[in-house]
Write an enzyme that holds these catalytic residues in place. Structure first.
Site, PDB file in Angstrom:
ATOM      1  N   ARG A  50       0.832  -1.201   0.000  1.00  0.00           N
ATOM      2  CA  ARG A  50       0.000   0.000   0.000  1.00  0.00           C
ATOM      3  C   ARG A  50       0.873   1.261   0.000  1.00  0.00           C
ATOM      4  O   ARG A  50       0.486   2.303  -0.435  1.00  0.00           O
ATOM      5  CB  ARG A  50      -0.871  -0.027   1.255  1.00  0.00           C
ATOM      6  CG  ARG A  50      -2.250   0.519   1.031  1.00  0.00           C
ATOM      7  CD  ARG A  50      -3.100   0.241   2.240  1.00  0.00           C
ATOM      8  NE  ARG A  50      -3.079  -1.193   2.582  1.00  0.00           N
ATOM      9  CZ  ARG A  50      -3.483  -1.673   3.745  1.00  0.00           C
ATOM     10  NH1 ARG A  50      -3.909  -0.888   4.691  1.00  0.00           N
ATOM     11  NH2 ARG A  50      -3.458  -2.974   3.966  1.00  0.00           N
ATOM     12  N   HIS A 188      -0.006 -25.658   2.797  1.00  0.00           N
ATOM     13  CA  HIS A 188       1.412 -26.035   2.810  1.00  0.00           C
ATOM     14  C   HIS A 188       1.675 -27.361   3.526  1.00  0.00           C
ATOM     15  O   HIS A 188       2.729 -27.950   3.356  1.00  0.00           O
ATOM     16  CB  HIS A 188       2.290 -24.892   3.358  1.00  0.00           C
ATOM     17  CG  HIS A 188       2.253 -24.727   4.845  1.00  0.00           C
ATOM     18  ND1 HIS A 188       1.222 -24.129   5.492  1.00  0.00           N
ATOM     19  CD2 HIS A 188       3.135 -25.083   5.812  1.00  0.00           C
ATOM     20  CE1 HIS A 188       1.473 -24.117   6.797  1.00  0.00           C
ATOM     21  NE2 HIS A 188       2.638 -24.699   7.019  1.00  0.00           N
ATOM     22  N   GLU A 226       1.421 -26.922  18.900  1.00  0.00           N
ATOM     23  CA  GLU A 226       2.450 -25.889  18.720  1.00  0.00           C
ATOM     24  C   GLU A 226       2.835 -25.293  20.064  1.00  0.00           C
ATOM     25  O   GLU A 226       1.997 -25.194  20.963  1.00  0.00           O
ATOM     26  CB  GLU A 226       1.919 -24.777  17.818  1.00  0.00           C
ATOM     27  CG  GLU A 226       1.701 -25.219  16.390  1.00  0.00           C
ATOM     28  CD  GLU A 226       1.316 -24.046  15.506  1.00  0.00           C
ATOM     29  OE1 GLU A 226       2.194 -23.516  14.833  1.00  0.00           O
ATOM     30  OE2 GLU A 226       0.137 -23.654  15.530  1.00  0.00           O
ATOM     31  N   HIS A 250      -5.455 -27.897   6.983  1.00  0.00           N
ATOM     32  CA  HIS A 250      -4.286 -28.782   7.083  1.00  0.00           C
ATOM     33  C   HIS A 250      -4.638 -30.184   7.601  1.00  0.00           C
ATOM     34  O   HIS A 250      -4.271 -31.190   6.997  1.00  0.00           O
ATOM     35  CB  HIS A 250      -3.249 -28.201   8.042  1.00  0.00           C
ATOM     36  CG  HIS A 250      -2.758 -26.824   7.673  1.00  0.00           C
ATOM     37  ND1 HIS A 250      -2.636 -26.401   6.377  1.00  0.00           N
ATOM     38  CD2 HIS A 250      -2.336 -25.790   8.450  1.00  0.00           C
ATOM     39  CE1 HIS A 250      -2.159 -25.157   6.385  1.00  0.00           C
ATOM     40  NE2 HIS A 250      -1.984 -24.774   7.612  1.00  0.00           N
ATOM     41  N   LYS A 340      -2.389 -24.268  20.431  1.00  0.00           N
ATOM     42  CA  LYS A 340      -1.258 -23.325  20.521  1.00  0.00           C
ATOM     43  C   LYS A 340      -0.827 -23.192  21.986  1.00  0.00           C
ATOM     44  O   LYS A 340      -1.590 -23.517  22.891  1.00  0.00           O
ATOM     45  CB  LYS A 340      -1.673 -21.958  19.992  1.00  0.00           C
ATOM     46  CG  LYS A 340      -1.955 -21.974  18.487  1.00  0.00           C
ATOM     47  CD  LYS A 340      -1.475 -20.711  17.825  1.00  0.00           C
ATOM     48  CE  LYS A 340      -1.708 -20.711  16.329  1.00  0.00           C
ATOM     49  NZ  LYS A 340      -0.536 -21.117  15.559  1.00  0.00           N
TER      50      LYS A 340
HETATM   51  C1  BG6 Z   1      -0.524 -21.861   9.475  1.00  0.00           C
HETATM   52  C2  BG6 Z   1      -1.358 -21.367  10.615  1.00  0.00           C
HETATM   53  O1  BG6 Z   1      -1.323 -22.241   8.397  1.00  0.00           O
HETATM   54  O2  BG6 Z   1       0.257 -22.973   9.913  1.00  0.00           O
HETATM   55  C3  BG6 Z   1      -0.504 -21.010  11.817  1.00  0.00           C
HETATM   56  O3  BG6 Z   1      -2.099 -20.220  10.192  1.00  0.00           O
HETATM   57  C4  BG6 Z   1       0.398 -22.161  12.191  1.00  0.00           C
HETATM   58  O4  BG6 Z   1      -1.305 -20.636  12.915  1.00  0.00           O
HETATM   59  C5  BG6 Z   1       1.148 -22.675  10.971  1.00  0.00           C
HETATM   60  O5  BG6 Z   1       1.310 -21.708  13.181  1.00  0.00           O
HETATM   61  C6  BG6 Z   1       1.927 -23.930  11.306  1.00  0.00           C
HETATM   62  O6  BG6 Z   1       2.694 -24.306  10.224  1.00  0.00           O
HETATM   63  P1  BG6 Z   1       3.990 -25.194  10.416  1.00  0.00           P
HETATM   64  O7  BG6 Z   1       4.451 -25.489   9.029  1.00  0.00           O
HETATM   65  O8  BG6 Z   1       4.964 -24.388  11.212  1.00  0.00           O
HETATM   66  O9  BG6 Z   1       3.555 -26.422  11.185  1.00  0.00           O
END
Ligand code: BG6
Length: 466
Positions: A50, A188, A226, A250, A340
């Site tokens: 921006r 991912h 996490e 995921h 988390k």
């Molecule tokens: C993301 C989430 O898609 O994946 C995050 O939005 C999370 O909250 C992250 O921390 C975890 O990814 P990875 O690859 O570190 O396990």
């Protein structure tokens, strides 16, 4: 030695270049791809923001990310990457700015003397996807460049919608501008090495292939714990919560890889259909009794203060048990757990064989990416006691004559550039997954008594009664 993927130069236009995702994942991945010579010279990266932005600012971000990860940032690589990057100031809601962007892309291609594949990567909050997509369409940025027929692709990040209705709306808004073949919905986790291995492992190990059903497998648990909290993503997380942030995408994706009927071929279409077919067999918990029996949520102590919302009901922990109506899976339960601020970072798919969980097969994504199996043996010595032992494979031990991406985002970028859609999510999978979770999310929205508070650094709420 495995050959490197041969990629053609393309223009990667990143919306949200100063955002968290670009900083933490996309830019460092571009650095590593550049370092490993996986991206060809002639690649162009346009950072949209921006405000006026200097390329050096982007480069400094890359540098500090690489160093924070404990790696050395090589000046030659940085210089090469820098030569690919330009910045472009754009107000997301300003029609004229998109016209200017279109001219800018044409200019770049004219200078290069070729039409390049164009990739638009929306690394920004999902609430603005539809608007940007509309503008891209209006200015024909969904089409290839004026002088040729290179491809144009759209990469979008989860969450794809907020519930069934908004996901359908987003899909329809996107489809008005881009065809399904142009859309890359990034997840991912699918690009993690172990996740990619699940189908092949199931297919080629008859020891497991023939026992891959509810008669032998009693429980499948996909887990992503996490240590980190929400890391300043206050407004994102307050709207999303653990279920939408990780389970809807995921973890559901990993679960479907573990449970799908392996198709004959492994084309993206066949795999997407097989994942969708499995998701469609999952029984939606609809009554309050089922929901409370099958789903629990928690919030870490201190979260409310962190987000400055004393009434926040947002879950930072969620665990959910599901069953499938597919006769193949009779007798097996499926569990998805994420949280988390817990005691450890652990991402795995655990497959429990036998009533006593005699054999546990683990696809480990983090830490120590690999596969292991727990077996029951007789303990050495005079007693006839039983013992459990682990046989372990780590990717790090694999004799490395292969070209491996360092991170899942590198794989995501390479696959989008080369047009391989296998490791992306289809629209049908997205909707199927929302349908399963929606009743639980609705119930949670109305209730608050069920939110279990847990201390940071702990194991989180007890899920054993689910
Ligand atoms: C993301 C989430 O898609 O994946 C995050 O939005 C999370 O909250 C992250 O921390 C975890 O990814 P990875 O690859 O570190 O396990």
């Amino acid at each position: 030695m495995e050959e490197k993927p041969q990629l053609e130069p393309s223009i990667l236009t990143i919306f949200g270049i100063t955002g968290d995702l670009a900083k933490r994942k996309i830019l460092p991945s571009l650095y590593y791809l550049c370092k490993d010579n996986l991206l060809p010279d002639g690649t162009k990266v346009i950072g949209i923001s921006r405000r006026e932005l200097d390329v050096d600012e982007i480069i400094n971000t890359v540098r500090s990310c690489i160093v924070e990860e404990g790696n050395v940032c090589e000046p030659e690589v940085i210089n090469r990457l820098k030569s690919w990057i330009t910045t472009f100031k754009l107000d997301l809601t300003n029609d004229d700015d998109y016209a200017k962007l279109s001219d800018y892309l044409d200019e770049l291609e004219e200078k290069a003397g070729v039409c390049l594949d164009r990739i638009f990567y929306l690394a920004i909050p999902p609430q603005v996807y539809s608007e940007i997509i509309k503008f891209l369409g209006k200015h024909k940025l969904n089409d290839s460049c004026r002088h040729g027929n290179a491809k144009t692709k759209l990469m979008i990040e989860k969450p794809f919608g907020f519930d069934v209705t908004s996901a359908e709306q987003l899909i329809s808004d996107t489809e008005k501008v881009f065809s399904e073949s142009q859309i890359y919905r990034v997840d991912h986790y699918l690009a993690k090495e172990t996740a990619q291995n699940i189908i092949r492992f199931r297919q080629h190990n008859p020891l497991f292939t023939n026992n891959w059903n509810g008669k032998h497998i009693k429980h499948i648990h996909v887990i992503s714990k996490e240590k980190i909290g929400i890391e300043n993503r206050v407004s994102f997380y307050e709207q999303v919560g653990a279920m939408r942030d990780l389970i809807q995408n995921h973890l559901m994706q990993l679960m479907s890889l573990a449970a799908l009927n392996v198709p004959d071929g492994l084309t993206p279409k066949e795999v997407h259909t097989a994942k969708f077919d499995f998701l469609s067999t999952l029984i939606v918990p609809s009554s309050i009794k089922d929901i409370t029996k099958q789903a629990i949520r928690g919030q870490y102590i201190g979260y409310k203060e962190e987000v400055k919302n004393p009434h926040s009901k947002t879950e930072t922990f969620a665990s959910l048990i599901l069953h499938s109506s597919d006769p193949r899976w009779e007798g097996c339960s499926f569990q998805l757990t994420t949280g988390k601020a817990l005691d450890e970072k652990l991402t795995a798919i655990l497959i429990y064989f036998g009533q006593e969980n005699s054999n546990v097969l683990s696809f480990r994504i983090y830490p120590d990416e690999g596969i292991d199996i727990e077996l029951v043996i007789e303990r050495p010595g005079f007693s006839h006691e039983l013992d459990r032992i682990k046989m372990n494979f780590s990717y790090d031990q694999h004799p490395s004559d292969t070209v491996r991406p360092n991170t899942s985002y590198e794989r995501v970028l390479v696959d989008a550039i080369r047009g391989d859609k296998l490791l992306f999510a289809s629209k049908d999978e997205v909707i199927a997954s929302w349908r399963i979770l929606e009743p639980v999310l609705k119930y949670w929205q109305q209730e608050s008594d069920d939110l279990i508070m847990y201390p940071t650094g702990s194991k989180g709420p007890d899920t054993s009664y689910l």
